[in-house]
Design a protein around this motif. Structure first.
Motif, mmCIF file in Angstrom:
data_model
loop_
_atom_site.group_PDB
_atom_site.id
_atom_site.type_symbol
_atom_site.label_atom_id
_atom_site.label_comp_id
_atom_site.label_asym_id
_atom_site.label_seq_id
_atom_site.Cartn_x
_atom_site.Cartn_y
_atom_site.Cartn_z
ATOM 1 N N ALA A 149 0.838 -1.208 0.000
ATOM 2 C CA ALA A 149 0.000 0.000 0.000
ATOM 3 C C ALA A 149 0.869 1.253 0.000
ATOM 4 O O ALA A 149 0.567 2.230 -0.707
ATOM 5 C CB ALA A 149 -0.935 -0.010 1.205
ATOM 6 N N ALA A 150 1.951 1.216 0.741
ATOM 7 C CA ALA A 150 2.842 2.390 0.828
ATOM 8 C C ALA A 150 3.519 2.694 -0.498
ATOM 9 O O ALA A 150 3.818 3.860 -0.784
ATOM 10 C CB ALA A 150 3.893 2.174 1.914
ATOM 11 N N VAL A 151 3.767 1.670 -1.331
ATOM 12 C CA VAL A 151 4.425 1.911 -2.622
ATOM 13 C C VAL A 151 3.437 1.872 -3.790
ATOM 14 O O VAL A 151 3.854 1.972 -4.941
ATOM 15 C CB VAL A 151 5.591 0.914 -2.865
ATOM 16 C CG1 VAL A 151 6.648 1.056 -1.787
ATOM 17 C CG2 VAL A 151 5.111 -0.511 -2.999
ATOM 18 N N GLY A 152 2.147 1.730 -3.478
ATOM 19 C CA GLY A 152 1.134 1.739 -4.531
ATOM 20 C C GLY A 152 1.106 0.473 -5.367
ATOM 21 O O GLY A 152 0.833 0.534 -6.570
ATOM 22 N N ARG A 153 1.355 -0.651 -4.751
ATOM 23 C CA ARG A 153 1.374 -1.918 -5.485
ATOM 24 C C ARG A 153 0.283 -2.846 -4.974
ATOM 25 O O ARG A 153 0.044 -2.940 -3.768
ATOM 26 C CB ARG A 153 2.732 -2.592 -5.326
ATOM 27 C CG ARG A 153 2.831 -3.867 -6.128
ATOM 28 C CD ARG A 153 4.246 -4.273 -6.350
ATOM 29 N NE ARG A 153 4.302 -5.437 -7.214
ATOM 30 C CZ ARG A 153 5.250 -6.346 -7.164
ATOM 31 N NH1 ARG A 153 6.241 -6.216 -6.302
ATOM 32 N NH2 ARG A 153 5.220 -7.373 -7.979
ATOM 33 N N ASP A 154 -0.367 -3.534 -5.889
ATOM 34 C CA ASP A 154 -1.376 -4.521 -5.525
ATOM 35 C C ASP A 154 -0.666 -5.768 -4.997
ATOM 36 O O ASP A 154 0.101 -6.404 -5.723
ATOM 37 C CB ASP A 154 -2.210 -4.870 -6.760
ATOM 38 C CG ASP A 154 -3.299 -5.889 -6.482
ATOM 39 O OD1 ASP A 154 -3.392 -6.402 -5.343
ATOM 40 O OD2 ASP A 154 -4.070 -6.179 -7.417
ATOM 41 N N PRO A 155 -0.900 -6.153 -3.740
ATOM 42 C CA PRO A 155 -0.217 -7.329 -3.202
ATOM 43 C C PRO A 155 -0.577 -8.617 -3.937
ATOM 44 O O PRO A 155 0.189 -9.587 -3.889
ATOM 45 C CB PRO A 155 -0.662 -7.378 -1.733
ATOM 46 C CG PRO A 155 -1.834 -6.492 -1.630
ATOM 47 C CD PRO A 155 -1.762 -5.510 -2.764
ATOM 48 N N ALA A 156 -1.679 -8.629 -4.653
ATOM 49 C CA ALA A 156 -2.060 -9.819 -5.424
ATOM 50 C C ALA A 156 -1.087 -10.078 -6.574
ATOM 51 O O ALA A 156 -1.079 -11.165 -7.139
ATOM 52 C CB ALA A 156 -3.485 -9.679 -5.950
ATOM 53 N N GLU A 157 -0.259 -9.080 -6.923
ATOM 54 C CA GLU A 157 0.753 -9.260 -7.968
ATOM 55 C C GLU A 157 1.934 -10.097 -7.493
ATOM 56 O O GLU A 157 2.771 -10.488 -8.295
ATOM 57 C CB GLU A 157 1.291 -7.898 -8.426
ATOM 58 C CG GLU A 157 0.276 -7.012 -9.089
ATOM 59 C CD GLU A 157 0.841 -5.628 -9.392
ATOM 60 O OE1 GLU A 157 2.041 -5.369 -9.097
ATOM 61 O OE2 GLU A 157 0.084 -4.803 -9.918
ATOM 62 N N ILE A 158 2.006 -10.344 -6.190
ATOM 63 C CA ILE A 158 3.142 -11.058 -5.613
ATOM 64 C C ILE A 158 2.694 -12.466 -5.220
ATOM 65 O O ILE A 158 1.850 -12.634 -4.338
ATOM 66 C CB ILE A 158 3.702 -10.313 -4.395
ATOM 67 C CG1 ILE A 158 4.115 -8.891 -4.794
ATOM 68 C CG2 ILE A 158 4.877 -11.075 -3.789
ATOM 69 C CD1 ILE A 158 4.452 -7.985 -3.631
#
Length: 170
Positions: free
Chosen positions: A106-115
């Protein structure tokens, strides 16, 4: 070359290192965890640039796996750079670490589902777990890759065989 020979199945696995035997056998100094993380932090942009410049290019975009569970630094690196996160520990620990990873994403603007999440089911720093018990718990937490470490010279593959049978039954 390995990526082409394997039909695009190479995963670049990285971490700051923890196993003193690896450092000894390869002739590297086992520095402090903080220093090793500093080195990994500096190396990741160079690694990404080098992967982007491979000639010939990989068969597919080569996934980068980062292993580790340090909440302040390692999981922040995973949020910024990894396609796969390799974790260690029991399901309760993994649940907590995954929550921390989501905060970093969330802090870097990334969807955790991508990992994608990889979990160790025995060997190394993880306690061995039986697949019928541990497998569903990890899968419910989002684990899709399961790893089991074995070490020689007397390789005991009994637990690995049980994990493979469990996987094949899914």
């Amino acid at each position: 070359t390995v990526d082409h020979v394997s039909g695009g199945r190479v995963i670049l696995g990285l971490g700051s290192g923890w196993y003193d035997r690896d450092f000894t056998e390869y002739g590297y100094e086992l520095t402090t965890p903080a220093r090793r993380l500093d080195e990994l932090t500096r190396a990741l942009p160079r690694i990404e640039a080098r992967l982007a410049a491979l000639n010939p290019p990989p068969v597919r975009r080569m996934p980068v796996l980062i292993g580790g569970s340090g909440e302040r630094r390692t999981l922040r690196l995973v949020a910024r750079h990894a396609d796969i996160w390799h974790s260690f520990g029991d399901p309760d620990t993994l649940r907590h670490k995954a929550d921390v990873l989501r905060e970093h994403c969330a802090a870097v603007g990334r969807d955790p589902a991508e990992i994608e999440i990889s979990g160790s089911v025995g060997g190394g720093p993880s306690p061995a777990g039986e697949p019928d018990d541990l497998g569903p718990k990890l899968r419910d937490l989002g684990v899709t890759l399961f790893t089991l470490g074995v070490d020689g010279p007397d390789y005991d593959l009994t637990l690995l065989r049980r994990w493979l049978a469990w996987r094949d039954a899914q």
